[in-house]
Every structure is written in C-alpha cells, then in structure tokens.
Design a protein around this motif. Structure first.
Motif, PDB file in Angstrom:
ATOM      1  N   VAL A   1       1.300  -1.517  -0.061  1.00  0.00           N
ATOM      2  CA  VAL A   1      -0.022   0.266  -0.094  1.00  0.00           C
ATOM      3  C   VAL A   1       1.070   1.172  -0.279  1.00  0.00           C
ATOM      4  O   VAL A   1       0.848   2.038  -0.770  1.00  0.00           O
ATOM      5  CB  VAL A   1      -0.993  -0.064   1.440  1.00  0.00           C
ATOM      6  N   CYS A   2       1.740   1.202   0.680  1.00  0.00           N
ATOM      7  CA  CYS A   2       2.911   2.244   0.662  1.00  0.00           C
ATOM      8  C   CYS A   2       3.771   2.386   0.283  1.00  0.00           C
ATOM      9  O   CYS A   2       5.032   0.889   1.601  1.00  0.00           O
ATOM     10  CB  CYS A   2       2.655   2.814   2.714  1.00  0.00           C
ATOM     11  N   LEU A   3       4.562   2.176  -0.605  1.00  0.00           N
ATOM     12  CA  LEU A   3       6.029   1.537  -0.739  1.00  0.00           C
ATOM     13  C   LEU A   3       6.846   2.682  -0.325  1.00  0.00           C
ATOM     14  O   LEU A   3       7.978   2.717   0.031  1.00  0.00           O
ATOM     15  CB  LEU A   3       6.181   1.932  -2.848  1.00  0.00           C
ATOM     16  N   CYS A   4       6.429   3.913   0.264  1.00  0.00           N
ATOM     17  CA  CYS A   4       7.600   4.441   0.537  1.00  0.00           C
ATOM     18  C   CYS A   4       8.109   3.669   2.123  1.00  0.00           C
ATOM     19  O   CYS A   4       9.015   4.237   2.416  1.00  0.00           O
ATOM     20  CB  CYS A   4       7.204   6.322   1.080  1.00  0.00           C
ATOM     21  N   LYS A   5       6.470   3.708   3.285  1.00  0.00           N
ATOM     22  CA  LYS A   5       7.895   2.791   3.746  1.00  0.00           C
ATOM     23  C   LYS A   5       7.614   1.159   4.045  1.00  0.00           C
ATOM     24  O   LYS A   5       7.484   1.059   5.358  1.00  0.00           O
ATOM     25  CB  LYS A   5       6.734   3.288   5.306  1.00  0.00           C
ATOM     26  N   GLY A   6       7.310   1.090   2.879  1.00  0.00           N
ATOM     27  CA  GLY A   6       7.107  -0.450   2.952  1.00  0.00           C
ATOM     28  C   GLY A   6       6.028  -0.721   3.354  1.00  0.00           C
ATOM     29  O   GLY A   6       5.773  -2.528   3.956  1.00  0.00           O
ATOM     30  N   ILE A   7       4.911  -0.302   3.770  1.00  0.00           N
ATOM     31  CA  ILE A   7       3.824  -1.029   4.245  1.00  0.00           C
ATOM     32  C   ILE A   7       2.939  -1.857   3.238  1.00  0.00           C
ATOM     33  O   ILE A   7       2.162  -1.635   2.060  1.00  0.00           O
ATOM     34  CB  ILE A   7       3.099  -0.125   5.157  1.00  0.00           C
TER      35      ILE A   7
ATOM     36  N   LYS B   1      -1.285   5.898  10.807  1.00  0.00           N
ATOM     37  CA  LYS B   1      -0.191   7.072  10.525  1.00  0.00           C
ATOM     38  C   LYS B   1       0.574   6.953  11.593  1.00  0.00           C
ATOM     39  O   LYS B   1       2.159   6.935  11.019  1.00  0.00           O
ATOM     40  CB  LYS B   1      -0.970   8.468  10.720  1.00  0.00           C
ATOM     41  N   ARG B   2       0.425   7.385  12.579  1.00  0.00           N
ATOM     42  CA  ARG B   2       1.108   7.052  13.786  1.00  0.00           C
ATOM     43  C   ARG B   2       2.007   5.948  14.340  1.00  0.00           C
ATOM     44  O   ARG B   2       3.262   5.763  14.808  1.00  0.00           O
ATOM     45  CB  ARG B   2       0.650   7.611  15.242  1.00  0.00           C
ATOM     46  N   GLU B   3       1.663   4.852  13.812  1.00  0.00           N
ATOM     47  CA  GLU B   3       1.216   3.078  14.229  1.00  0.00           C
ATOM     48  C   GLU B   3       2.310   2.346  13.383  1.00  0.00           C
ATOM     49  O   GLU B   3       3.287   2.249  13.533  1.00  0.00           O
ATOM     50  CB  GLU B   3       0.286   2.250  14.444  1.00  0.00           C
ATOM     51  N   LEU B   4       1.844   2.751  12.231  1.00  0.00           N
ATOM     52  CA  LEU B   4       2.949   2.295  10.694  1.00  0.00           C
ATOM     53  C   LEU B   4       3.396   3.357   9.898  1.00  0.00           C
ATOM     54  O   LEU B   4       4.610   2.444   9.749  1.00  0.00           O
ATOM     55  CB  LEU B   4       1.770   1.369   9.513  1.00  0.00           C
ATOM     56  N   GLY B   5       3.612   4.567  10.254  1.00  0.00           N
ATOM     57  CA  GLY B   5       3.591   5.990   9.448  1.00  0.00           C
ATOM     58  C   GLY B   5       2.971   5.718   7.626  1.00  0.00           C
ATOM     59  O   GLY B   5       3.908   5.956   7.153  1.00  0.00           O
ATOM     60  N   VAL B   6       2.182   4.924   8.221  1.00  0.00           N
ATOM     61  CA  VAL B   6       1.463   5.028   6.490  1.00  0.00           C
ATOM     62  C   VAL B   6       0.770   6.645   5.797  1.00  0.00           C
ATOM     63  O   VAL B   6       0.177   7.384   7.201  1.00  0.00           O
ATOM     64  CB  VAL B   6      -0.084   4.453   6.031  1.00  0.00           C
ATOM     65  N   GLY B   7       1.137   6.613   4.952  1.00  0.00           N
ATOM     66  CA  GLY B   7       1.022   8.313   4.704  1.00  0.00           C
ATOM     67  C   GLY B   7       1.984   9.699   5.032  1.00  0.00           C
ATOM     68  O   GLY B   7       1.284  10.742   5.282  1.00  0.00           O
ATOM     69  N   SER B   8       2.905   9.368   5.577  1.00  0.00           N
ATOM     70  CA  SER B   8       3.068  10.284   6.395  1.00  0.00           C
ATOM     71  C   SER B   8       4.794  11.208   5.093  1.00  0.00           C
ATOM     72  O   SER B   8       5.776  11.739   5.460  1.00  0.00           O
ATOM     73  CB  SER B   8       4.667   9.586   7.436  1.00  0.00           C
ATOM     74  N   GLN B   9       5.391   9.744   4.120  1.00  0.00           N
ATOM     75  CA  GLN B   9       5.603  11.037   3.118  1.00  0.00           C
ATOM     76  C   GLN B   9       5.516  11.158   1.550  1.00  0.00           C
ATOM     77  O   GLN B   9       4.879  12.798   2.004  1.00  0.00           O
ATOM     78  CB  GLN B   9       7.441   9.625   2.718  1.00  0.00           C
TER      79      GLN B   9
ATOM     80  N   GLY C   1       3.129  10.377   0.512  1.00  0.00           N
ATOM     81  CA  GLY C   1       0.532  10.121   0.284  1.00  0.00           C
ATOM     82  C   GLY C   1       0.316  10.441  -0.774  1.00  0.00           C
ATOM     83  O   GLY C   1      -0.860   9.967  -0.704  1.00  0.00           O
ATOM     84  N   LYS C   2       0.623   8.992  -2.016  1.00  0.00           N
ATOM     85  CA  LYS C   2      -0.086   8.983  -2.517  1.00  0.00           C
ATOM     86  C   LYS C   2      -0.573   7.261  -2.284  1.00  0.00           C
ATOM     87  O   LYS C   2      -1.829   7.204  -3.192  1.00  0.00           O
ATOM     88  CB  LYS C   2       1.038   8.172  -3.631  1.00  0.00           C
ATOM     89  N   CYS C   3      -0.074   7.021  -0.943  1.00  0.00           N
ATOM     90  CA  CYS C   3      -0.974   5.998  -0.571  1.00  0.00           C
ATOM     91  C   CYS C   3      -1.993   6.178   0.404  1.00  0.00           C
ATOM     92  O   CYS C   3      -3.138   5.250   0.890  1.00  0.00           O
ATOM     93  CB  CYS C   3       0.279   5.275   0.184  1.00  0.00           C
ATOM     94  N   ILE C   4      -2.727   7.450   1.002  1.00  0.00           N
ATOM     95  CA  ILE C   4      -3.717   7.683   1.724  1.00  0.00           C
ATOM     96  C   ILE C   4      -4.995   7.193   0.723  1.00  0.00           C
ATOM     97  O   ILE C   4      -5.438   6.688   1.933  1.00  0.00           O
ATOM     98  CB  ILE C   4      -3.070   9.093   1.957  1.00  0.00           C
ATOM     99  N   PRO C   5      -5.501   7.176  -0.015  1.00  0.00           N
ATOM    100  CA  PRO C   5      -6.798   6.825  -0.901  1.00  0.00           C
ATOM    101  C   PRO C   5      -6.422   5.984  -0.434  1.00  0.00           C
ATOM    102  O   PRO C   5      -7.883   5.282  -0.169  1.00  0.00           O
ATOM    103  CB  PRO C   5      -6.361   7.661  -1.766  1.00  0.00           C
ATOM    104  N   VAL C   6      -5.832   4.548  -0.862  1.00  0.00           N
ATOM    105  CA  VAL C   6      -5.820   3.929  -0.592  1.00  0.00           C
ATOM    106  C   VAL C   6      -5.761   2.667   0.613  1.00  0.00           C
ATOM    107  O   VAL C   6      -6.635   2.542   1.528  1.00  0.00           O
ATOM    108  CB  VAL C   6      -4.504   2.714  -1.153  1.00  0.00           C
TER     109      VAL C   6
END
Length: 63
Positions: free
Chosen positions: A3-9, A29-37, A39-44
C-alpha cells in the motif's frame, strides 16, 4: 499487496493494525507511518480502513 511504497507497508500490515484497534487514520499513521512521506498511499489506506471498519460494524450489528 504493498500500500505504501515509501515505508514498505502492506495491506496485511494495515489490516492487522486495524484489527488491533487502530480504527482511525491518524492512529495508523502514528503506528505504521502510512501516509507520512509522499502521501500517494492515503486514498488506498483510507479505503482499506473504511472497509475493515464496515466489517466490524456489520459484525456487531448482526451479533
């Protein structure tokens, strides 16, 4: 699926975090870091979050 390539999530990691009680995007976002770089993964990520929260709501509604 990643889902998130930046963080490998992965989708699996997101669903696990949601199952553990992180039912709001800010918690994910706090737990995994999703959407913190970038932001392209936020909709998914938001779609997965909504889907998982709907499953939980349906479970409690039926039970």
């Amino acid at each position: 699926m990643y889902v998130c390539l930046c963080k490998g999530i992965t989708e699996r990691q997101l669903k696990q975090a949601i199952a553990e009680g992180n039912t709001e995007f800010k918690q994910l976002k706090r737990e995994l870091g999703v959407g913190s770089q970038c932001g392209k993964c936020i909709p998914v990520a938001m779609a997965i979050l909504a889907e998982e929260n709907a499953k939980t709501a349906l479970y409690y509604e039926v039970a």
